[in-house]
Design a protein around this motif. Sequence first.
Motif, PDB file in Angstrom:
ATOM      1  N   ASN A  31      -1.408  61.974  21.958  1.00 21.17           N
ATOM      2  CA  ASN A  31      -0.099  61.860  22.609  1.00 21.17           C
ATOM      3  C   ASN A  31       0.984  62.601  21.822  1.00 21.17           C
ATOM      4  O   ASN A  31       2.168  62.264  21.906  1.00 21.17           O
ATOM      5  N   GLY A  32       0.556  63.581  21.044  1.00 17.62           N
ATOM      6  CA  GLY A  32       1.522  64.387  20.312  1.00 17.62           C
ATOM      7  C   GLY A  32       2.256  63.615  19.241  1.00 17.62           C
ATOM      8  O   GLY A  32       3.367  63.995  18.866  1.00 17.62           O
ATOM      9  N   SER A  33       1.671  62.531  18.728  1.00 25.28           N
ATOM     10  CA  SER A  33       2.293  61.686  17.698  1.00 25.28           C
ATOM     11  C   SER A  33       3.642  61.150  18.146  1.00 25.28           C
ATOM     12  O   SER A  33       4.526  60.911  17.333  1.00 25.28           O
ATOM     13  N   ARG A  34       3.782  60.967  19.457  1.00 25.62           N
ATOM     14  CA  ARG A  34       5.053  60.458  19.972  1.00 25.62           C
ATOM     15  C   ARG A  34       5.021  58.948  20.184  1.00 25.62           C
ATOM     16  O   ARG A  34       6.002  58.357  20.606  1.00 25.62           O
ATOM     17  N   VAL A  35       3.862  58.339  19.940  1.00 24.92           N
ATOM     18  CA  VAL A  35       3.733  56.882  20.029  1.00 24.92           C
ATOM     19  C   VAL A  35       2.990  56.399  18.779  1.00 24.92           C
ATOM     20  O   VAL A  35       2.313  57.185  18.099  1.00 24.92           O
ATOM     21  N   THR A  36       3.131  55.121  18.496  1.00 27.87           N
ATOM     22  CA  THR A  36       2.416  54.554  17.351  1.00 27.87           C
ATOM     23  C   THR A  36       1.639  53.325  17.792  1.00 27.87           C
ATOM     24  O   THR A  36       2.083  52.577  18.676  1.00 27.87           O
ATOM     25  N   VAL A  37       0.469  53.137  17.165  1.00 23.44           N
ATOM     26  CA  VAL A  37      -0.321  51.932  17.381  1.00 23.44           C
ATOM     27  C   VAL A  37       0.109  50.917  16.331  1.00 23.44           C
ATOM     28  O   VAL A  37      -0.159  51.085  15.140  1.00 23.44           O
ATOM     29  N   GLU A  38       0.816  49.893  16.767  1.00 23.37           N
ATOM     30  CA  GLU A  38       1.366  48.919  15.831  1.00 23.37           C
ATOM     31  C   GLU A  38       0.417  47.762  15.556  1.00 23.37           C
ATOM     32  O   GLU A  38       0.492  47.132  14.497  1.00 23.37           O
ATOM     33  N   ALA A  39      -0.477  47.440  16.497  1.00 25.97           N
ATOM     34  CA  ALA A  39      -1.394  46.315  16.293  1.00 25.97           C
ATOM     35  C   ALA A  39      -2.593  46.465  17.219  1.00 25.97           C
ATOM     36  O   ALA A  39      -2.507  47.059  18.302  1.00 25.97           O
ATOM     37  N   VAL A  40      -3.720  45.926  16.764  1.00 35.43           N
ATOM     38  CA  VAL A  40      -4.946  45.895  17.569  1.00 35.43           C
ATOM     39  C   VAL A  40      -5.528  44.485  17.467  1.00 35.43           C
ATOM     40  O   VAL A  40      -5.638  43.927  16.371  1.00 35.43           O
ATOM     41  N   LYS A  41      -5.910  43.908  18.623  1.00 38.68           N
ATOM     42  CA  LYS A  41      -6.547  42.590  18.641  1.00 38.68           C
ATOM     43  C   LYS A  41      -7.987  42.738  19.119  1.00 38.68           C
ATOM     44  O   LYS A  41      -8.245  43.258  20.197  1.00 38.68           O
ATOM     45  N   ARG A  42      -8.928  42.282  18.286  1.00 37.88           N
ATOM     46  CA  ARG A  42     -10.349  42.296  18.627  1.00 37.88           C
ATOM     47  C   ARG A  42     -10.867  40.864  18.494  1.00 37.88           C
ATOM     48  O   ARG A  42     -10.955  40.335  17.378  1.00 37.88           O
ATOM     49  N   GLY A  43     -11.115  40.262  19.615  1.00 39.00           N
ATOM     50  CA  GLY A  43     -11.487  38.857  19.592  1.00 39.00           C
ATOM     51  C   GLY A  43     -10.310  38.023  19.135  1.00 39.00           C
ATOM     52  O   GLY A  43      -9.233  38.068  19.724  1.00 39.00           O
ATOM     53  N   SER A  44     -10.506  37.268  18.075  1.00 44.92           N
ATOM     54  CA  SER A  44      -9.410  36.454  17.540  1.00 44.92           C
ATOM     55  C   SER A  44      -8.726  37.113  16.348  1.00 44.92           C
ATOM     56  O   SER A  44      -7.775  36.561  15.793  1.00 44.92           O
ATOM     57  N   LYS A  45      -9.194  38.301  15.964  1.00 46.28           N
ATOM     58  CA  LYS A  45      -8.660  38.986  14.787  1.00 46.28           C
ATOM     59  C   LYS A  45      -7.604  40.003  15.208  1.00 46.28           C
ATOM     60  O   LYS A  45      -7.808  40.775  16.142  1.00 46.28           O
ATOM     61  N   VAL A  46      -6.455  40.000  14.498  1.00 48.78           N
ATOM     62  CA  VAL A  46      -5.356  40.935  14.777  1.00 48.78           C
ATOM     63  C   VAL A  46      -5.099  41.784  13.544  1.00 48.78           C
ATOM     64  O   VAL A  46      -4.926  41.243  12.440  1.00 48.78           O
ATOM     65  N   LEU A  47      -5.110  43.094  13.725  1.00 52.23           N
ATOM     66  CA  LEU A  47      -4.795  44.027  12.633  1.00 52.23           C
ATOM     67  C   LEU A  47      -3.388  44.571  12.842  1.00 52.23           C
ATOM     68  O   LEU A  47      -3.100  45.194  13.862  1.00 52.23           O
ATOM     69  N   THR A  48      -2.499  44.326  11.857  1.00 49.35           N
ATOM     70  CA  THR A  48      -1.111  44.782  11.966  1.00 49.35           C
ATOM     71  C   THR A  48      -0.661  45.366  10.627  1.00 49.35           C
ATOM     72  O   THR A  48      -0.459  44.626   9.678  1.00 49.35           O
ATOM     73  N   PRO A  49      -0.469  46.699  10.510  1.00 44.86           N
ATOM     74  CA  PRO A  49      -0.939  47.704  11.479  1.00 44.86           C
ATOM     75  C   PRO A  49      -2.386  48.048  11.184  1.00 44.86           C
ATOM     76  O   PRO A  49      -2.867  47.840  10.066  1.00 44.86           O
ATOM     77  N   PRO A  50      -3.092  48.617  12.123  1.00 40.62           N
ATOM     78  CA  PRO A  50      -4.482  49.011  11.889  1.00 40.62           C
ATOM     79  C   PRO A  50      -4.547  50.292  11.060  1.00 40.62           C
ATOM     80  O   PRO A  50      -3.646  51.127  11.135  1.00 40.62           O
ATOM     81  N   MET A 101       1.175  49.400  21.695  1.00 42.01           N
ATOM     82  CA  MET A 101       1.750  50.729  21.480  1.00 42.01           C
ATOM     83  C   MET A 101       3.266  50.640  21.518  1.00 42.01           C
ATOM     84  O   MET A 101       3.836  49.906  22.331  1.00 42.01           O
ATOM     85  N   VAL A 102       3.928  51.419  20.655  1.00 46.91           N
ATOM     86  CA  VAL A 102       5.385  51.463  20.604  1.00 46.91           C
ATOM     87  C   VAL A 102       5.824  52.919  20.681  1.00 46.91           C
ATOM     88  O   VAL A 102       5.245  53.788  20.015  1.00 46.91           O
ATOM     89  N   GLY A 103       6.840  53.172  21.490  1.00 47.65           N
ATOM     90  CA  GLY A 103       7.382  54.524  21.611  1.00 47.65           C
ATOM     91  C   GLY A 103       8.362  54.597  22.761  1.00 47.65           C
ATOM     92  O   GLY A 103       8.757  53.565  23.327  1.00 47.65           O
ATOM     93  N   ARG A 104       8.748  55.798  23.111  1.00 49.09           N
ATOM     94  CA  ARG A 104       9.644  55.961  24.254  1.00 49.09           C
ATOM     95  C   ARG A 104       8.889  55.712  25.550  1.00 49.09           C
ATOM     96  O   ARG A 104       7.685  55.948  25.643  1.00 49.09           O
ATOM     97  N   ARG A 105       9.606  55.250  26.546  1.00 49.48           N
ATOM     98  CA  ARG A 105       8.993  54.779  27.790  1.00 49.48           C
ATOM     99  C   ARG A 105       8.057  55.829  28.404  1.00 49.48           C
ATOM    100  O   ARG A 105       6.905  55.539  28.746  1.00 49.48           O
ATOM    101  N   ALA A 106       8.543  57.059  28.552  1.00 52.44           N
ATOM    102  CA  ALA A 106       7.738  58.095  29.199  1.00 52.44           C
ATOM    103  C   ALA A 106       6.454  58.355  28.415  1.00 52.44           C
ATOM    104  O   ALA A 106       5.379  58.562  28.998  1.00 52.44           O
ATOM    105  N   ASN A 107       6.549  58.345  27.091  1.00 48.11           N
ATOM    106  CA  ASN A 107       5.367  58.607  26.265  1.00 48.11           C
ATOM    107  C   ASN A 107       4.374  57.450  26.326  1.00 48.11           C
ATOM    108  O   ASN A 107       3.160  57.660  26.285  1.00 48.11           O
TER     109      ASN A 107
END
Length: 560
Positions: free
Chosen positions: A238-257, A271-277
Amino acid sequence: MGVIKDHPELAVFLCLGAGYLVGKLRVGPITLGGICGTLIVSLLLGAWTEVQVDADVKTIFFAIFIFALGYMAGPQFIANLNRKSLRFFTLCGIELVTVVGIAYGLAKAFDLDVGTASGILAGAATESAVVGTATEAIGKLDGLTAAQISTYQGHVATAYTVCYLFGLVTIVIYTSQLMPMILRIDLRESSRALWERMRGGSGGLESDEREALPGMVGRTFLVTIADGATVSQLEHRNGSRVTVEAVKRGSKVLTPPPPDFELTLSDLVLMVGRRANIIEAGRLIGPETPAVPGLDTPLATAQVSLTDPSVSGKTLDGLRKEHAELRDSGVYVTEVQRGDQVLPATPETEVHRGDVLTLVGARSGLGRLVQKIGSVVRNDATDFVYLGAGIVVGSLLGQIVVKFGGVPLSLGTGGGCLVSGLLFGWFRSRSQTFGAFPPQAASTLKDMGLAVFIACTGLVSGPQAGPLLKEYGALLPFAGIVMVLVPATLSLLVGRRLLGIEPPLLIGAIAGQQCSTPAITSVTQVAQSSVPMLGYTITYALSNFLLPLTGPLLVGILGA
């Protein structure tokens, strides 16, 4: 009244309380303000009770006020000493030369004493600090008796009060009502159009509007299409225009992964970023899901003081292009604070060293950006070692006397503390790691110092007010109006025809060259926009430092 006469501290604080109450009275868009109200009350009380206040009280509180004033204006004043601000510096030059010239001309034409002429200068320029610097300079004139000094200093306060009243009304009406008519513009629409151009055509908001669709958002997605991709691959797709702030797998949450974390089917991704992205990214991940408990990560907010010299003079758009965190990692500038002024955070807004940016966004990108451009502002307690040293240096600087053409000129305690405050404030802004003087504390000391000084001046000057008003009753209102209209009109013509300054910025700059907060308040209310503040802050900082120096200058010329 015997109690008040025997206890001047009661009189001083009575003037402060009653004066600020009077200053709240409003007629249309105009309010007198606490300082003018305090002076009116203190003149009346002084004429009635003839209470005496020790002169050292005035000196101490004026030194505190003027140092705080210089400290707050220092970073912006130094930053504006560049070619880009030359247009606005020209407006301040017009103000300085015109008001001093008119005050000198009136003094010669009507045989005014040095105190009355200085009071006219201070009042018509609506700059309270000139009262202090001129009063102090009169006290150092050679060849005057103690009675003459007291009389002339009283005339400063009285002339200031009358001229300020008429000057204030004139500048408020002239900038907010008449200047748009002269320029043939609708100030509201003109400000809105300029705001749209500065934001790249994205439109502007009214003062009572909020975005229905905020640009920066967070969304959760169920991984289907992105099965097998790593976090870094997903962001780069996505052109580094968004960031992955957290991932949930089962009961485990990685913040940030971690960047190399591999996504699998049924993972939940924040995901966090501008709406269009974000919408575009969702097509590469999988279906959007409702908010997931435990997965939501609050966006971080930080106030950061710019200390990196390389960013000074650049626009917010320029910063975005240079720093990947602003461009790609979901970090956004929502507000720019310069001293005690808040500026709109548009791509065209120019930032300077010492400005405080409010940053909002992903915590990971926010932390990286702060390390590059500055330091987080903390509400530390006031560093009284730094504050005391600054006032001492200013007081010593004010004792230096220089003869210019046979005329002895001195900054005095007021001018010296103004210069030292400017330098100490500028030096502090370069690092923000020492000499803490929070804006709220500086503003409180500034207002308190000036209010007490004005109250003491009015109490002592009250007995001389009546005779002066009888002698120059018609001249003072005339001077207050003329000394506002002439420099403001010259600046309007020069600024528009020769310098090509945009009308909303020009009107704000003219209010700033006059150091008139009521005027810019009225202008922004009419414009329903903060765009005029962009011009106001530049000239306000310049005039706030330069106008107080005109007091000793005029006193030195007339006293010779």
